[in-house]
Structures are given as C-alpha cells and as structure tokens.
Design a protein around this motif. Structure first.
Motif, PDB file in Angstrom:
ATOM      1  N   ILE B  61       0.829  -1.205   0.000  1.00  0.00           N
ATOM      2  CA  ILE B  61       0.000   0.000   0.000  1.00  0.00           C
ATOM      3  C   ILE B  61       0.863   1.253   0.000  1.00  0.00           C
ATOM      4  N   ALA B  62       1.763   1.374   0.994  1.00  0.00           N
ATOM      5  CA  ALA B  62       2.560   2.595   1.081  1.00  0.00           C
ATOM      6  C   ALA B  62       3.813   2.518   0.212  1.00  0.00           C
ATOM      7  N   HIS B  63       4.237   1.312  -0.157  1.00  0.00           N
ATOM      8  CA  HIS B  63       5.442   1.102  -0.960  1.00  0.00           C
ATOM      9  C   HIS B  63       6.666   1.775  -0.365  1.00  0.00           C
ATOM     10  N   THR B  64       6.861   1.619   0.918  1.00  0.00           N
ATOM     11  CA  THR B  64       8.059   2.150   1.564  1.00  0.00           C
ATOM     12  C   THR B  64       8.303   1.369   2.851  1.00  0.00           C
ATOM     13  N   GLY B  65       9.463   1.546   3.460  1.00  0.00           N
ATOM     14  CA  GLY B  65       9.782   0.845   4.703  1.00  0.00           C
ATOM     15  C   GLY B  65       9.721   1.782   5.890  1.00  0.00           C
ATOM     16  N   PRO B  66       9.803   1.232   7.128  1.00  0.00           N
ATOM     17  CA  PRO B  66       9.680   2.075   8.315  1.00  0.00           C
ATOM     18  C   PRO B  66      10.843   3.051   8.473  1.00  0.00           C
ATOM     19  N   ASN B  67      12.013   2.707   7.914  1.00  0.00           N
ATOM     20  CA  ASN B  67      13.159   3.598   8.072  1.00  0.00           C
ATOM     21  C   ASN B  67      13.560   4.254   6.752  1.00  0.00           C
ATOM     22  N   ALA B  68      12.740   4.049   5.704  1.00  0.00           N
ATOM     23  CA  ALA B  68      13.088   4.624   4.404  1.00  0.00           C
ATOM     24  C   ALA B  68      12.887   6.139   4.429  1.00  0.00           C
ATOM     25  N   ASN B  69      13.853   6.818   3.857  1.00  0.00           N
ATOM     26  CA  ASN B  69      13.928   8.261   3.936  1.00  0.00           C
ATOM     27  C   ASN B  69      13.477   8.876   2.609  1.00  0.00           C
ATOM     28  N   HIS B  70      12.437   9.719   2.649  1.00  0.00           N
ATOM     29  CA  HIS B  70      11.933  10.340   1.407  1.00  0.00           C
ATOM     30  C   HIS B  70      12.090  11.858   1.481  1.00  0.00           C
ATOM     31  N   ILE B  71      13.133  12.303   2.172  1.00  0.00           N
ATOM     32  CA  ILE B  71      13.220  13.711   2.563  1.00  0.00           C
ATOM     33  C   ILE B  71      13.237  14.660   1.363  1.00  0.00           C
ATOM     34  N   SER B  72      13.803  14.236   0.226  1.00  0.00           N
ATOM     35  CA  SER B  72      13.903  15.191  -0.891  1.00  0.00           C
ATOM     36  C   SER B  72      12.889  14.894  -1.995  1.00  0.00           C
TER      37      SER B  72
END
Lengths: 319, 336
Positions: B61-72
């Motif tokens: 659903i979210a296609h990301t992990g708990p520690n994945a960084n999407h800051i930029s």
C-alpha cells in the motif's frame, strides 16, 4: 504511649528501607552495567593511560563496597558532581525544585478536589448515567499516559486556540498570574490519571458511610442533608482517600514530573533528570532516583503514622 | 491419574452453587454477555492484527519501509505537487491516501508505516514485560503466601524495596544502566538496543504490584477445604501448589492481572522510550515516535497525535476488556 512506640517502630523500619534503597540504587548504576564506565568518561580518543587515570580519579578500581561508601559520602555531603559538566548535582536540583514542586503540588490539589466533587456527585445520584461517566473518565485516565494528555492539551489550548501561553516556567515570585496560566495545563495533564480513580474510591466509601448508624442517627435528629454530608459522611469517607493521596503525591512528584516537565519545558528536576538520561550522565540520575525513593518511603511512613492517629483500631494491632 | 482432591472439592462446590459448571465456564458465560467488554476486546485484536500486517501495508500500500527516507521527494496530493519535507524542514501532514496516510516525519519517513512497525515493538514489549511480571509475581507471591513465616518476611521486604521506587523512575534508572552496555545473561548477551531490555525492565518494575495480591489470594486459598483434602491425601507441598493453588489462581486473578498489566506495560514503555531509556534507535515504538515528534508539536502536531492516540486506543481497549474479565470472575457479580 502506644502511638509513640508505633511511630518509633515505623520510622525504624523506614530507615532500614532507606539504607536498602541506597544500596540497590548504587548497584543499579555501578554493578549491573556491562563494561567499564571509565571508557565512556575518558572520551573517544583516550589512551590506556588516560583510562587508567579516570579509573583512579573516580575510584572505579576500588572494591565495590569502597565505591559505595565513597559515593554515599559524596551524596550526603552534597559534593557529588555530574560527569559531563562537573556541576554540583545538588545546586542543579535546588534550582529546579520550585518548578517541580509547583507542578506536583498543584496537580495533587486539582485531582483531589475534582475527585471529591465527582465522587460525591456520583454517590448522591448513583445510577447508570453517572456511573458510566465516572468509570469512563477513570478508564481513559489509566489508559492515557500523562505526557500524551499533555501533548493533546498543548495542541488544543496553546497552538490551536491560544487560550494558554506558550510553554515554560514563570516563578511564582516573579509573576503569580503568569505562573498560574503556565501551570494549569501541566496540572491537568498530571491530574487526569487520578481524577477518575479518586472519584470511584470516594463514591464507594461515601455509599458505605451513608448506611452507617451514625449517619442514620444524625438524620433522625434533624440535621440538614448538607451538614450530614460534610460532618458525618465526608469525615469518615475521606480517610482512605487521604492516605491514598499521600502515596500518589509522592509517586507523582518523583515519577510523573519527569515526563510532564519535558512536555511543558518547565526546567525542573524532572527535566534535569531527562537531560542526564540523554547524556547517560550517571550522578544526577543516581541522586534523583535515591531522593525520589527516599521521599516515597518517608511519605509511606508519615501516612501510616497519620492513619494510626486517625484510626485507633490500627494502633491496637501489631505494628 | 484422577485428581482426587479436585474431585472432592468440586463435589462440595457443586452442592453449594447448585450447578455443575466450573467457575471458569461461569466466568466465560458472563464475559460473553458483557457486550462493552467484548467490543473493546475486538478493538484490541484489530490493533494487534493491523500491527502484525505492517509489512503487507508497507510493501503493497505505502510502498516504503519504516526507516526509508523520502526527505527530498515530491509527491502529488490532490493533483498538487507537494514536497514530503518542505524547505524549512516541516514534514507533510496526513494525506489520507496510500502514501503518507498519516503524513511524514522530519526525516521524510511515512508515519503510518512507522506507526504499525512501532506498534509491533510496543505490543511485543507489552506482552513480554507482562509475562516477566506474571512469572516473577507468581514465584514471589505463591512462595511467600504458601510457606509464610520467615520466607514470607524476606520476600515481602524485597518486594517492598522495589515498591519504594516510583515505577517510571526505577524503570528509567534500570533502562539507562542497561542500555549502555547491554546485559550479560551468562548464556546469552543482549545488546543495549535489544527490545528485550525494556521488556525485562518494565516486567521487573511491576512485579510487586501483582505479587502482593497473589500472596494475599494464596494466603486464603491455602486454608480452603480442597487444600486440606489434598494435605490429608498426603500430597507434597510442591504438588499442592501445582495441582491446587496454581489452577485456582489461573481461573481467578491471573487473567485479570494479565490484561491490566498488559495495558500498564504498554503505557510505561511509551513513557520510558519518550525519556530515551526504553527502545533505542533505529527501532521505532509508539514511545520513540512521541519522543521524535515532541519538538515539532507547535507546527506538525500529527507527529505526536497519531502515535499518542493509537497508544490510548490500545491501552484503553485492553483495560476495558480486562475489567470485563474481572467482573466475569467476581463471584459477587450479579450477572450469570
């Protein structure tokens, strides 16, 4: 005479517990941890000689009972210093104490007053709706950590509606009104846990008290309901609450202030301890833990003695 | 082999209650009628289930992990391009879409994903701490209550000692002390960042709170007829404890305390991690999320409100369900 002997016995047993608390707290910090504390104190670039110097300076090379004696001497002469900034721990605690006492005493008064009012109302109109209301408050109270309540109140009443001023501590000597407005949210955040519990305890003890012969007699001789409530019912039913209050106050002062002061940036003893935890600075945590437990033990003794004064049946039994 | 003492005692109880049902079955029947308690029990199960499904939510659903960084990164919200973290460092708020459902944190991590992964840690610590508390409290409480005398005196004084500390203060002291170098258990070494450390700390701190009532219960249980019957039949003391005392405790106060302690432990984990003496980074828990977000509450309240409200829902549902169990086992309860 009985009372005197009871008091002395109770205080003697408190002293034994205090000694045990000091030993256990010391062991928590100096015996349980894995690894040499000197390694951390000496810093990252330390040579083996540096580490040895730190060990000697702090006495980590000595047997554990010598270290205990030395640490307790430092604490009880007030000379103990923090590892990180080498500031006197006691002067830092003294500086934070007004804020910590303000928040804990105020919160204790708030939960006591609201608890009594809700408890009496609950007893007078015992029924489905009030029961549900009181038990809802107490369930949410025990389920919501005080600091989360603090965050929610902060968001609602400071950042969304600006009813209360920004966080921080204003000494009462400097501006009493500002002190009060800065204190109301911390008080309620801390009191929330206890309000429902106190209301429930008081409600059931009031319901017990109204069926006693003394109250029936008072009614029969024509005393007004309000007078019966204050002079006969409340006087009896407040006894269990008062002893509960002493213990909860001690626990709140030495425990909950830790998180509440951080949420509201009150710069008291709790926040001082929080900062020490962040820096893994042992002496402040050690001293605060010992003082906190001491306060709880002494409050326990005081409550027991007061209880014996109020209720002669306890004195008669074994102490 | 047939437990003779139990047969004797159950026939006595049958006469007094007038029905053949065990107390456990009676309690379960009462619990089934308590709709409010059941409702909250289901809520708690849902919370547990959703947290267990964290990887599914994260991957599908979210296609990301708990520690994945999407800051930029820049994402589309309602057709508008919005940066995950804007130029002055403020994270995006709740989008209520598959990505960043509850917004992001200052590091551009998905709050909803972290909430579920953090919930796994919070719940796991809650369960493990409760198991530690129950085992410790049973050891102390049953021994003290059953053997009485000097055994009781020594054990009770030990419990008084732990009782003397405010729970949060003792837990913080132990947490700091153990987080530094981990724990050497002899057979295994726990690193300072293991979630077993806060579990043990919280579990130990609450032992006296449960051991005291268990001791009291055992003191009365050991005077009951079925224990006398077991004694007369020549059972050893250890056998009496295991075949008479423990089954009685587990069908009365143990389930109640398990639920109440579970809620207490979840709440204490949050406070402990908030202080930095519980779950250590990079692991997430509801407490560390509250701690991470506390600095930005004035501008991004979702950082603390989301984990805070989740925590309250979890603890509240366990507490109400636990009270339902208490009422169901209460012999004075009128509901049958």
């Amino acid at each position: 005479m009985y009372l005197l002997i009871f008091t002395l016995k109770r205080l003697a047993s408190a002293v034994v517990v205090l000694f045990a608390v000091s030993v256990l707290t010391f062991l928590i910090f100096f015996a349980i941890p894995n690894g040499n504390p000197a390694l951390r104190l000496a810093g990252r670039t330390a040579t083996p000689a540096d580490i040895h110097n730190v060990e000697v300076a702090y006495g980590f090379d000595k047997p554990i009972y010598v270290q205990y004696e030395r640490t307790m001497k430092q604490i009880f002469t007030g000379r103990i210093q923090s590892y990180t900034q080498h500031l006197s721990v006691f002067s830092q605690i003294k500086r934070g104490l007004p804020a910590t006492l303000s928040v804990a005493i105020g919160a204790a008064i708030v939960w006591m007053l609201i608890g009594i009012v809700l408890g009496v109302i609950g007893a007078l109109r015992a029924g489905k709706a009030t029961d549900v209301a009181v038990s809802t408050v107490s369930f949410v109270g025990i389920s919501a950590p005080s600091f989360v309540v603090g965050f929610i109140l902060l968001d609602l009443f400071v950042y969304k509606t600006h009813i209360f001023p920004q966080v921080g501590y204003v000494p009462i000597t400097q501006n009493p009104v500002s002190w009060l407005t800065h204190m109301i949210l911390p008080w309620f955040s801390m009191a929330f846990l206890y309000i429902g519990i106190y209301a429930q305890v008081l409600r059931s003890s009031v319901l017990d008290a109204v069926t006693t012969d003394a109250v029936r007699t008072a009614r029969a001789k024509g005393l007004s309901p309000a007078k019966v409530m204050i002079k006969h019912v409340l006087r009896v039913s407040l006894i269990p609450i008062v002893s509960l209050w002493g213990l909860d106050f001690a626990g709140a002062l030495a425990g909950t202030t830790l998180v509440i002061e951080v949420v509201f940036n009150l710069q008291g003893v709790g926040q001082y301890t929080y900062n020490a935890i962040g820096a893994l600075d042992v002496p402040p945590i050690l001293v605060v833990t010992i003082l906190g437990a001491f306060f709880v033990v002494l409050m326990n003794a005081v409550v027991d003695i007061l209880y014996a004064v109020l209720d002669p049946r306890i004195r008669a039994g074994k102490g | 082999m047939v437990d003779q003492a139990a047969v004797v005692s159950s026939s006595i109880e049958e006469e007094t209650t007038g029905s053949g049902d065990s107390p456990l079955r009676l309690a379960l029947r009462r619990l089934r009628r308590n709709k409010i308690a059941l409702f909250f029990g289901v809520i708690f199960l849902l919370v547990v289930l959703v947290c267990l499904l964290a990887p599914v939510y994260a991957n599908d659903i979210a296609h990301t992990g708990p520690n994945a960084n999407h800051i930029s990164e820049i994402i589309k919200v309602n057709g508008k391009a919005t940066p995950v973290v804007n130029t002055i460092g403020l994270p995006i708020g709740p989008t209520y879409h598959s990505k960043f459902f509850f917004g992001a944190d200052q590091n551009g991590r998905d709050i909803a994903v972290r909430l579920l992964y953090g919930g796994r840690n919070s719940l796991a610590i809650g369960f493990m701490a409760t198991i530690v508390t129950m085992i410790g409290a049973l050891l102390f409480g049953v021994t003290a209550g059953f053997f009485r005398g000097w055994t009781d005196t020594i054990l009770s004084r030990l419990l008084d000692l732990i009782w003397a500390y405010p729970a949060l203060l003792l837990a913080a002291a132990l947490g700091v002390s153990l987080a530094v170098g981990g724990v050497n258990l002899g057979f295994a070494h726990l690193s300072g960042s293991s979630i077993l450390i806060p579990s043990m700390v919280i579990g130990v701190v609450y032992i006296p709170y449960v051991a005291r009532p268990i001791r009291g219960e055992v003191l009365t249980l050991r005077e009951r007829e079925f224990v006398d019957a077991a004694r007369i039949l020549g059972y050893s003391r250890v056998r009496i404890i295991f075949s008479e005392i423990l089954p009685n405790l587990s069908a009365s106060i143990l389930p109640v305390f398990f639920a109440l302690q579970l809620a207490q432990s979840i709440v204490l984990e949050a406070a402990l991690s908030f202080l930095g003496a519980g779950v250590q980074p990079p692991s997430a828990s509801w407490g560390t999320m509250l701690s991470d977000g506390s600095g930005l509450i004035s501008v991004s309240p979702h950082l603390v409100l989301v984990p805070g409200i989740m925590l309250i829902i979890a603890a509240l549902s366990v507490n109400v369900f636990g009270d339902g169990i208490r009422q169901a086992f209460d012999p004075r309860s009128s509901r049958h």
